[in-house]
Every structure is written in C-alpha cells, then in structure tokens.
Write an enzyme that holds these catalytic residues in place. Structure first.
Site, PDB file in Angstrom:
ATOM      1  N   PHE A  36       1.046  -1.200   0.053  1.00  0.00           N
ATOM      2  CA  PHE A  36      -0.002  -0.129   0.132  1.00  0.00           C
ATOM      3  C   PHE A  36       0.787   1.320   0.156  1.00  0.00           C
ATOM      4  CE2 PHE A  36       1.080  -0.002   4.530  1.00  0.00           C
ATOM      5  CZ  PHE A  36       0.762   1.274   4.769  1.00  0.00           C
ATOM      6  N   GLU A  51      -4.722  -4.154  -1.667  1.00  0.00           N
ATOM      7  CA  GLU A  51      -6.310  -4.166  -1.751  1.00  0.00           C
ATOM      8  C   GLU A  51      -6.656  -2.762  -0.960  1.00  0.00           C
ATOM      9  OE1 GLU A  51      -3.938  -6.238  -0.412  1.00  0.00           O
ATOM     10  OE2 GLU A  51      -4.570  -7.155   1.402  1.00  0.00           O
ATOM     11  N   SER A  63       5.263  -6.718   3.462  1.00  0.00           N
ATOM     12  CA  SER A  63       6.022  -7.052   4.637  1.00  0.00           C
ATOM     13  C   SER A  63       6.806  -8.296   4.736  1.00  0.00           C
ATOM     14  CB  SER A  63       4.936  -7.430   5.631  1.00  0.00           C
ATOM     15  OG  SER A  63       3.998  -8.593   5.283  1.00  0.00           O
ATOM     16  N   CYS A  97       9.472   1.999   3.177  1.00  0.00           N
ATOM     17  CA  CYS A  97      10.563   0.816   3.492  1.00  0.00           C
ATOM     18  C   CYS A  97      11.887   1.512   3.766  1.00  0.00           C
ATOM     19  CB  CYS A  97      10.500  -0.241   2.482  1.00  0.00           C
ATOM     20  SG  CYS A  97      11.151   0.405   0.835  1.00  0.00           S
ATOM     21  N   LYS A 143      -1.555  -7.451  -9.162  1.00  0.00           N
ATOM     22  CA  LYS A 143      -2.440  -7.621  -8.204  1.00  0.00           C
ATOM     23  C   LYS A 143      -2.195  -6.429  -7.210  1.00  0.00           C
ATOM     24  CE  LYS A 143      -3.115  -8.767  -4.251  1.00  0.00           C
ATOM     25  NZ  LYS A 143      -3.429  -7.832  -3.226  1.00  0.00           N
TER      26      LYS A 143
HETATM   27  P1  NAD Z   1       1.442  -6.658   3.081  1.00  0.00           P
HETATM   28  O1  NAD Z   1       2.644  -7.455   3.406  1.00  0.00           O
HETATM   29  O2  NAD Z   1       0.556  -6.476   4.164  1.00  0.00           O
HETATM   30  O3  NAD Z   1       0.802  -6.607   1.593  1.00  0.00           O
HETATM   31  C1  NAD Z   1       1.642  -6.503   0.469  1.00  0.00           C
HETATM   32  C2  NAD Z   1       1.091  -7.200  -0.766  1.00  0.00           C
HETATM   33  O4  NAD Z   1       1.142  -8.832  -0.561  1.00  0.00           O
HETATM   34  C3  NAD Z   1      -0.492  -6.902  -0.802  1.00  0.00           C
HETATM   35  O5  NAD Z   1      -0.739  -6.843  -2.172  1.00  0.00           O
HETATM   36  C4  NAD Z   1      -1.105  -8.239  -0.248  1.00  0.00           C
HETATM   37  O6  NAD Z   1      -2.346  -8.353  -0.587  1.00  0.00           O
HETATM   38  C5  NAD Z   1      -0.087  -9.373  -0.414  1.00  0.00           C
HETATM   39  N1  NAD Z   1      -0.123 -10.350   0.499  1.00  0.00           N
HETATM   40  C6  NAD Z   1      -0.205 -10.091   2.069  1.00  0.00           C
HETATM   41  N2  NAD Z   1       0.042 -11.032   2.803  1.00  0.00           N
HETATM   42  C7  NAD Z   1       0.287 -12.065   1.703  1.00  0.00           C
HETATM   43  C8  NAD Z   1       0.732 -13.607   1.676  1.00  0.00           C
HETATM   44  N3  NAD Z   1       0.868 -14.043   2.954  1.00  0.00           N
HETATM   45  N4  NAD Z   1       0.868 -14.244   0.876  1.00  0.00           N
HETATM   46  C9  NAD Z   1       0.496 -13.595  -0.543  1.00  0.00           C
HETATM   47  N5  NAD Z   1       0.546 -12.216  -0.587  1.00  0.00           N
HETATM   48  C10 NAD Z   1       0.375 -11.540   0.440  1.00  0.00           C
HETATM   49  O7  NAD Z   1       2.190  -5.225   2.981  1.00  0.00           O
HETATM   50  P2  NAD Z   1       1.560  -3.647   3.286  1.00  0.00           P
HETATM   51  O8  NAD Z   1       1.081  -3.430   4.499  1.00  0.00           O
HETATM   52  O9  NAD Z   1       0.748  -3.569   2.022  1.00  0.00           O
HETATM   53  O10 NAD Z   1       2.996  -2.903   2.827  1.00  0.00           O
HETATM   54  C11 NAD Z   1       4.115  -2.497   3.938  1.00  0.00           C
HETATM   55  C12 NAD Z   1       4.970  -3.533   3.879  1.00  0.00           C
HETATM   56  O11 NAD Z   1       5.920  -3.460   2.636  1.00  0.00           O
HETATM   57  C13 NAD Z   1       5.993  -3.004   4.977  1.00  0.00           C
HETATM   58  O12 NAD Z   1       6.620  -4.074   5.866  1.00  0.00           O
HETATM   59  C14 NAD Z   1       7.401  -2.217   4.051  1.00  0.00           C
HETATM   60  O13 NAD Z   1       8.451  -2.297   4.619  1.00  0.00           O
HETATM   61  C15 NAD Z   1       7.177  -3.302   2.970  1.00  0.00           C
HETATM   62  N6  NAD Z   1       7.895  -2.465   1.552  1.00  0.00           N
HETATM   63  C16 NAD Z   1       9.046  -2.818   1.219  1.00  0.00           C
HETATM   64  C17 NAD Z   1       9.535  -2.470   0.467  1.00  0.00           C
HETATM   65  C18 NAD Z   1      11.025  -2.813  -0.153  1.00  0.00           C
HETATM   66  O14 NAD Z   1      11.563  -2.456  -1.111  1.00  0.00           O
HETATM   67  N7  NAD Z   1      11.382  -3.795   0.534  1.00  0.00           N
HETATM   68  C19 NAD Z   1       9.228  -1.278  -0.769  1.00  0.00           C
HETATM   69  C20 NAD Z   1       7.755  -1.001   0.199  1.00  0.00           C
HETATM   70  C21 NAD Z   1       7.212  -1.509   0.922  1.00  0.00           C
END
Ligand code: NAD
Length: 486
Positions: A157, A184, A234, A289, A181
C-alpha cells in the site's frame, strides 16, 4: 466531494483482455480516505474464475507481444511516459486521497516510477546479448535474452504508484505479459496507471489487473501458466510468496520489510543530519521501506541531536494530504495507526524515555498519529527491532562506531542503513562492514534510482535478482546461448 456510505462506495473494476469490468465477487474490502476515515471505494476479492481469466488473457497475448520488436515495445513506453507526465497531478491526487500522503510526496514518488519507464525505454540496448567469433575454428557463440511469458506483480500500500511501476514497464519492455494484483488498500492508483497504459495503445491482454488478497496471490503463484512472481510487502508476505513460488520452481523476487538505522557520528553536520533524519523518519508518515526508524546517536552527539530532532519534529504540520501546507498526513487506516501507537506504549514499558508524544493527534478525525520520539531505547527491545511503519523514531546511544555497527548488524532486517559523518575512514569502514542492501552517506533516504537495482539484505529480501536496473532486465528474461558453425 459528497460523503458516501460504505455501501454506496464504488467497487473497483478489474482489467482483463483490454476491458474494464466489475468483479462478480460478493466479498469486498473497504478502502478509506485516511484523512477523514470515510470509505471511498471497495476492493473486490476476485473469484477463482476471474483470476484464471486474467492469466489466460496474459497467456493469449504473449506470443504476439513477444514478437513486437523491442524498439516498438519501447515506443509504447515513450507514449506511456508522456501520459504519466501529463496526468501527474491527477494521479498524485488519487494516491493522496486513498493513501493519505501529501500530494507533493505522491508526485515525488510518481516521478521515481516514471524514471523506471524511462529506463525501460532503453530496452533495445538493455536486452542485448553477447557474441564471440571463433570460440573454436569456424564456430561462433552468442547469447540472447528472451522473455519468460506471464509475470505477476503483487504490490504494497505504501507506494501505490511507484512500486507497480518498478515491475510492469520493465516486464513488458522485455516482451512479457503481466497480471498486476495491487494492494487491496489503495487500488485506485494502480487502476489509473493501467488506464493510461491502455490509452498509450498497449495491445489487449498484455497488462491485466485482478484484485484481492492472500488467496488470490496464492492462486496466481500456483497457476501453471505463471512463470515469475514479483512481490513487495512485509517480510512475512515476502517470505511466504518466496517459499511458495520457489517450491514450484518459479522465478521470484520478494522484497520485504525494514528497520533502517541512521548512525550519527559526533563529527556530523547536525543541520544536515537533523533535516535528513526528520524527512526520513516522518516523510510519508514513516510508511516507507526506506524510512529511518532508529537513530544511533554515537558518543557525545546524543543530547544535542535529540533536542534538535524534538524541536523539528514538533514543528511538523499535520493535515490532509491535499492541503498544500501539510507536511505529514495520516496513516493508511485505523489498524495501522493503532499498531504504531501501540509501539509507543510498548516502548515506555520497555524503559524508553518519551521525548515527543504523537498520541494526542489520535483525537482528530481520520487516522492521524503525530511524530513521536523515544530516547534511550534499549538495544534488543521490540521497538528497536520490529518494523513499526509509522511516525515513531527511536534513539539508541552507542558509545562508538563499533557499538553502532553491532547494533545495525544485529537487526534481522537489512534494507537500508545510513551514516552521518565527515570522516572518510569512518565512511569507508561503515560501507564495508554494514549489513544492508542500500547505504546512505550523509543522505537520509538512500533509495536507488531506476537504473540501479533496489532491494535489501537479510529478512528484507528473498531472492537473487533485485528489482529495477539491469537486475530487473535479468529477472524478466531468460538467457539462451547459441553455438553455430556457419
Ligand atoms: P503486506 O505484506 O500486507 O501486503 C503486500 C502485498 O502482499 C499486498 O498486495 C497483499 O495483498 C499481499 N499479501 C499479504 N500477505 C500475503 C501472503 N501471506 N501471501 C501472499 N500475498 C500476501 O504489506 P503492506 O502493509 O501493503 O505494505 C507495507 C510493507 O511493505 C512494509 O513491511 C514495508 O516495509 C514493505 N515494503 C517493502 C519495500 C521494499 O523495497 N523492501 C518497499 C515498500 C514496502
């Protein structure tokens, strides 16, 4: 904008075979305007048949798209780049409204995404292979790069526009087709991106969008016609997607969460360091991040640095992202806000000293939490270790560089790490010994630009080839080596 009840909020459409259509799923998730708490749209959780249809559309489009010559594929992207620039205000407002970040911040991150499109326009050069004449008498060998097929992108997000743009422009430039995808929580930004790609004339089926959450991602990973998966999210999600995709022999790059340390040495330029730390920790409300989350104030620098940070953080103007005077917006939703606020309580239980308390802002409408500063945080405590993903900055007081390096390297995550100092020897040692993927020297947010690879180390990344840069091209292509006697 008239207020809408949750039931009236529009359900976001999916994009399959060049057409937008409503999902027939009855399960939806609410999308909020975080500045007001109002429900502004709903994300459908796509049905199994809808996910299958998106992959089938991408599979059907692949044979002809891969035959479009790379210079022509680049021309679609040149047109797309111009549309992104032309509609940048419109895109930034959509992002600000569903994410909460300021319009200026949204525009800045769109610019980072546009740079990936510009990079991808160089695909005729980027995809070139190598050739050696006479590897043996009369025999030549050349290597070429070919697209994989259907690639999937799963995005978080916090950068609703930039992170999808890390993925599909390069994947498409390499001749692949794509199923996105989006998060959400912020689907409308990604929808606008794909509308503009459609306007740029991209053939039907080359890009597709389905909505959903974990079950839809799992179905995409398991689909036999999907060759590669990129996820940013995450660490828990990244690790799960990596394990599932890798177990099926699929190509996967999985970027996870972060806990970035900012080391400040006693010889640092404190004017520069203070401004850089404030922007790093509280920009985008700490939901980056690359956000600085822990300041390691080395030796004698601590008291003055903490006082400067307190004063500057207390002066930040909170408000809705579309107000030009706002410096810090809300968090994306109530759960995220409450989770970050919970870490302030936890920090106090763990013995930290509260220097600036953002919890008074919770009383506002929307999902606000003010900038918060915790000093004398204990090494090894949960606030020092866990990703908070909100405007809560911890300060630890190591005695010297050895202790600071030990603290940074003890983190289970290794996305970014930063040092503020004027000493060349200290800089050299830090860059050599620190265990993280993206390093800043007197720079608060060392996010590499499009032509460099982007990813962390340790629990911040699962995979091999990073996103963007030449790694991005390698990720989205397969090599073939041809040996010929002619
Ligand atoms: P999130 O993990 O909740 O969701 C990210 C995406 O993965 C969404 O599209 C979600 O639907 C999907 N998803 C979630 N759990 C899943 C699972 N178990 N299996 C498959 N798909 C799954 O993350 P968020 O809250 O949307 O974003 C914030 C996180 O993203 C933070 O931890 C941040 O550090 C990380 N992030 C990392 C980077 C990087 O470059 N390393 C960049 C931006 C954000």
């Amino acid at each position: 904008m008239p207020s809408t009840s949750a039931a009236q909020a529009p359900t976001n459409p999916q994009f399959v075979s060049g057409k937008w259509s409503p999902s027939t799923s009855e399960e939806t998730l609410d999308v909020f305007n975080p500045a007001t708490g109002e429900v502004i749209s709903r994300t459908p959780l796509a049905r199994v048949e809808e996910v299958d249809a998106a992959v089938a559309a991408a599979k059907a489009a692949f044979p002809s798209w891969r035959k479009v010559p790379p210079p022509e594929r680049a021309r679609y992207l040149f047109r797309y780049r111009d549309l992104l620039v032309r509609y940048s205000d419109d895109i930034a407002r959509i992002t600000s409204r569903e994410h909460g970040k300021t319009v200026a911040d949204a525009k800045g991150s769109l610019q980072r995404g546009i740079e990936v499109v510009e990079f991808a326009c160089g695909i005729p050069t980027l995809m070139m292979g190598e050739c050696l004449e006479d590897v043996s008498a009369g025999i030549d060998t050349r290597s070429i790069r070919q697209p994989l097929g259907v690639c999937v992108g799963v995005t978080p997000f916090n950068f609703p526009v930039m992170i999808p743009l890390w993925m599909f422009p390069l994947a498409l430039a390499c001749g692949n087709t794509f199923v996105l995808k989006p998060s959400e929580k912020v689907p409308q930004s990604a929808i606008r991106l794909v509308e503009l790609l459609h306007e740029a004339g991209i053939p039907e089926g080359v890009i597709n969008v389905v909505h959903g959450a974990t079950p839809q991602v799992e179905q995409l990973i398991d689909h036999p016609d999907v060759r590669a998966v990129s996820i940013v999210g995450s660490s828990e999600a990244a690790a799960a997607v990596y394990a599932r995709a890798a177990a099926q022999g699929k190509r996967v790059q999985a970027l996870g969460g972060a806990k970035n340390h900012l080391v400040v040495m006693p010889d640092a330029d404190l004017d520069l360091a203070t401004e850089a730390i404030i922007a790093s920790a509280f920009g985008s409300t700490g939901q980056r991040c690359m956000a600085g989350s822990v300041v390691d104030a080395v030796g004698s620098v601590g008291d003055e640095l903490v006082e400067r940070l307190r004063r500057r953080a207390a002066s930040l103007r909170l408000g809705p992202g579309d107000d030009e005077t706002t410096e810090m917006g809300p968090l994306v939703n109530r759960a995220q806000r409450d989770r970050a606020a919970g870490y302030i309580d936890l920090g106090l239980e763990e013995g930290a000293k509260l220097v600036l308390d953002g919890r008074k802002e919770i009383a506002r409408e929307g999902f606000f939490l003010g900038p918060t500063l915790l000093d004398e945080v204990k090494p090894g405590s949960r606030v020092s270790r866990d990703e908070i993903f909100g405007p809560v900055l911890s300060v630890i007081r190591p005695k010297n560089l050895d202790e600071a390096l030990e603290l940074v390297n003890a983190s289970p995550k290794g996305n970014g790490a930063v040092i503020f100092t004027r000493d060349a020897g200290t800089i050299r040692r830090f860059c050599m010994e620190v265990e993280a993927g993206m390093i800043g020297v007197n720079v608060g947010v060392p996010a590499p630009m499009a032509f460099f690879p982007f990813a962390g180390w340790k629990g911040s990344f699962f995979g091999d080839l990073h996103t963007t840069g030449k790694d991005g091209v390698r990720f989205y292509t397969e090599q073939k080596v041809i040996t010929s006697r002619v």
